[in-house]
Design an enzyme around this catalytic site. Structure first.
Site, PDB file in Angstrom:
ATOM      1  CB  ALA A 160       4.731  -4.608  -6.317  1.00 40.34           C
ATOM      2  CB  ALA A 161       7.614  -1.841 -10.244  1.00 42.36           C
TER       3      ALA A 161
ATOM      4  CG  ASN B 112       2.401   5.295 -23.101  1.00 44.90           C
ATOM      5  OD1 ASN B 112       3.365   4.785 -23.676  1.00 44.90           O
ATOM      6  ND2 ASN B 112       2.479   6.483 -22.533  1.00 44.90           N
TER       7      ASN B 112
ATOM      8  CE1 TYR C 213       9.388   1.267 -14.106  1.00 43.72           C
ATOM      9  CE2 TYR C 213       9.395   2.133 -16.338  1.00 43.72           C
ATOM     10  CZ  TYR C 213       8.825   1.336 -15.369  1.00 43.72           C
ATOM     11  OH  TYR C 213       7.702   0.603 -15.658  1.00 43.72           O
TER      12      TYR C 213
ATOM     13  NE  ARG D  32       7.723  13.173 -19.260  1.00 39.96           N
ATOM     14  CZ  ARG D  32       6.652  12.416 -19.016  1.00 39.96           C
ATOM     15  NH1 ARG D  32       5.826  12.744 -18.029  1.00 39.96           N
ATOM     16  NH2 ARG D  32       6.371  11.370 -19.760  1.00 39.96           N
ATOM     17  CB  ALA D  33      14.876  14.984 -19.022  1.00 40.70           C
ATOM     18  N   GLY D  34      14.250  12.594 -21.243  1.00 42.38           N
ATOM     19  CA  GLY D  34      14.077  11.141 -21.352  1.00 42.38           C
ATOM     20  C   GLY D  34      12.878  10.697 -22.167  1.00 42.38           C
TER      21      GLY D  34
ATOM     22  CG  ASN E 248       9.939  -0.973  -4.661  1.00 41.31           C
ATOM     23  OD1 ASN E 248       9.544  -1.434  -3.605  1.00 41.31           O
ATOM     24  ND2 ASN E 248       9.177  -0.890  -5.734  1.00 41.31           N
TER      25      ASN E 248
ATOM     26  CG  LEU F  33      -2.039  -1.120   1.156  1.00 39.04           C
ATOM     27  CD1 LEU F  33      -2.989  -0.988   2.347  1.00 39.04           C
ATOM     28  CD2 LEU F  33      -2.845  -1.147  -0.142  1.00 39.04           C
TER      29      LEU F  33
HETATM   30  N1  UDP Z   1       2.934  14.442 -21.493  1.00 38.75           N
HETATM   31  C1  UDP Z   1       2.708  15.808 -21.620  1.00 38.75           C
HETATM   32  N2  UDP Z   1       2.280  16.498 -20.515  1.00 38.75           N
HETATM   33  C2  UDP Z   1       2.086  15.913 -19.299  1.00 38.75           C
HETATM   34  C3  UDP Z   1       2.298  14.506 -19.188  1.00 38.75           C
HETATM   35  C4  UDP Z   1       2.724  13.814 -20.314  1.00 38.75           C
HETATM   36  O1  UDP Z   1       2.892  16.396 -22.689  1.00 38.75           O
HETATM   37  O2  UDP Z   1       1.737  16.592 -18.329  1.00 38.75           O
HETATM   38  C5  UDP Z   1       3.375  13.685 -22.674  1.00 38.75           C
HETATM   39  C6  UDP Z   1       4.732  13.013 -22.476  1.00 38.75           C
HETATM   40  O3  UDP Z   1       5.766  13.886 -22.866  1.00 38.75           O
HETATM   41  C7  UDP Z   1       4.613  11.794 -23.385  1.00 38.75           C
HETATM   42  C8  UDP Z   1       3.120  11.473 -23.371  1.00 38.75           C
HETATM   43  O4  UDP Z   1       2.472  12.634 -22.883  1.00 38.75           O
HETATM   44  O5  UDP Z   1       4.978  12.121 -24.695  1.00 38.75           O
HETATM   45  C9  UDP Z   1       2.767  10.308 -22.452  1.00 38.75           C
HETATM   46  O6  UDP Z   1       3.333  10.554 -21.178  1.00 38.75           O
HETATM   47  P1  UDP Z   1       2.937   9.735 -19.903  1.00 38.75           P
HETATM   48  O7  UDP Z   1       3.657  10.340 -18.733  1.00 38.75           O
HETATM   49  O8  UDP Z   1       1.463   9.599 -19.805  1.00 38.75           O
HETATM   50  O9  UDP Z   1       3.508   8.266 -20.182  1.00 38.75           O
HETATM   51  P2  UDP Z   1       4.998   7.786 -20.560  1.00 38.75           P
HETATM   52  O10 UDP Z   1       5.072   7.809 -22.061  1.00 38.75           O
HETATM   53  O11 UDP Z   1       5.968   8.704 -19.897  1.00 38.75           O
HETATM   54  O12 UDP Z   1       5.033   6.397 -20.021  1.00 38.75           O
END
Ligand code: UDP
Length: 329
Positions: A74-75, A170, A141, A282-284, A92, A33
């Site tokens: 769980a992760a 996703n 991750y 967003r990085a990555g 974890n 939890l």
């Molecule tokens: N994304 C975005 N704004 C947000 C959250 C996500 O533009 O506030 C974009 C993110 O850059 C990616 C897509 O939505 O291209 C899916 O992101 P999410 O975090 O849902 O899943 P991920 O692909 O990281 O597993």
């Protein structure tokens, strides 16, 4: 089959528990939890709030409940946090899983279904992604999930463990009856954030990057319904009968959907605009990630029932509309 669902109070695990019940299996939930929600666990399902590090207790549960197969959801799954606090992720996601596997092997439980991820592929050279492509994660991750995949291969060889590792794209959507859905704290995923923004429950949605080499400049992802994911976990059971079986499957619809297309789907389903602002990348985040799931289709007869983003968003909305704050506990 008696199935221990580790992480069964989390997003994907809780949907799988429902599917196990619906298909005549007996799920037993183990969840500490930290991120799971007690409210998701149906009354008729046995629940253990145990940590995997407590091997004595986990072993007892495996024997007492006569567990035949373990599903492990769980992760920790926040990519950014895995970069800033990798110790947390290795302990974890890897160490805890090793505790679980040691208990299973010690108790003679040899069937395992593991939640892996498309993040194990890193930034593949071409799309769609097939299982045989090189795996080169670009964050801790993804690396922790790949480390477990590799441990599983060795355990299948040495101890006769039979396992399937599903590489999710996703995960999205919610139970069709609206009974359970997605509730992360903090929430970082596009669909719940867009729904909340449209309802005025959060700040305007930040669109991370609009200059990617994609048709509308935003990232392409493969959104797959959480119940479709669950169905694959159950469809694989019969494949695990032979000791030492090692299976890897991508789970996605194969359909790339852009961030703007997701926003449009949310606007259409809710009938409201999604207030948004342009934000830096967003990085990555790779520009595009989508699956070739031919292997799961051919070998498991798996066919996603939700193939367009609007139908997936509609199920998410059914849950969020009634539960704007998610689960109480
Ligand atoms: N994304 C975005 N704004 C947000 C959250 C996500 O533009 O506030 C974009 C993110 O850059 C990616 C897509 O939505 O291209 C899916 O992101 P999410 O975090 O849902 O899943 P991920 O692909 O990281 O597993």
């Amino acid at each position: 089959m008696n199935v221990l669902v580790v992480g069964g109070a989390g997003y994907i695990g809780s949907h799988c528990v429902r599917q196990l019940l619906a298909t005549g299996h007996k799920p037993i939930v183990l969840d500490n939890l930290v991120y799971g929600h007690r409210d998701t666990v149906p009354e008729e399902v046995a629940f253990y709030p145990t940590n995997l590090g407590n091997e004595k207790e986990v072993g007892k549960i495996l024997r007492k409940e006569k567990i035949e197969l373990v599903m492990h959801f769980a992760a920790y799954a926040y990519v950014g946090e895995s970069v800033t606090d990798p110790l947390k992720y290795y302990f974890n996601n890897v160490a805890s899983t090793l505790h679980l596997l040691r208990c299973m092997i010690g108790s003679g439980v040899k069937k395992f279904v593991f939640s892996s991820t498309c993040a194990t592929y890193g930034e593949p050279a071409s799309m769609p992604i097939v299982e045989t492509m090189p795996q080169a994660p670009i964050n801790p991750y993804g690396q922790t999930k790949l480390d477990v995949e590799n441990a599983l291969k060795a355990f299948a060889h040495a101890y006769g463990l039979s396992f399937a590792a599903f590489r999710y794209f996703n995960a999205a959507g919610a139970a069709e009856d609206g009974s359970i859905g997605e509730h992360h704290d903090p929430e970082t995923h596009l669909i719940p954030l867009a729904i909340d923004a449209a309802q005025g429950l959060r700040d305007p949605l930040k669109v991370f990057g609009n200059d990617y080499p994609t048709p509308d400049g935003t990232c392409l992802r493969d959104y797959v319904h959480v119940d479709d994911l669950s169905r694959a976990h159950i469809a694989v059971f019969e494949k695990l009968a032979t000791p030492g079986t090692a299976l890897f499957y991508n789970l996605g619809t194969g359909k790339p959907t852009s961030v703007l297309e997701v926003i449009q789907a949310v606007e259409k389903v809710l009938g409201k605009p999604v207030p948004r602002t342009a934000a830096p990348r967003r990085a990555g985040d790779p520009p595009e990630l989508y699956a070739d799931s031919t292997k799961a289709k051919t070998e498991l007869g798996w066919e996603p029932q939700f193939t367009d983003i609007e139908s997936i968003v509609a199920t998410a909305w059914k849950w969020h509309e009634v539960n704007p704050k998610g689960f109480a506990k």
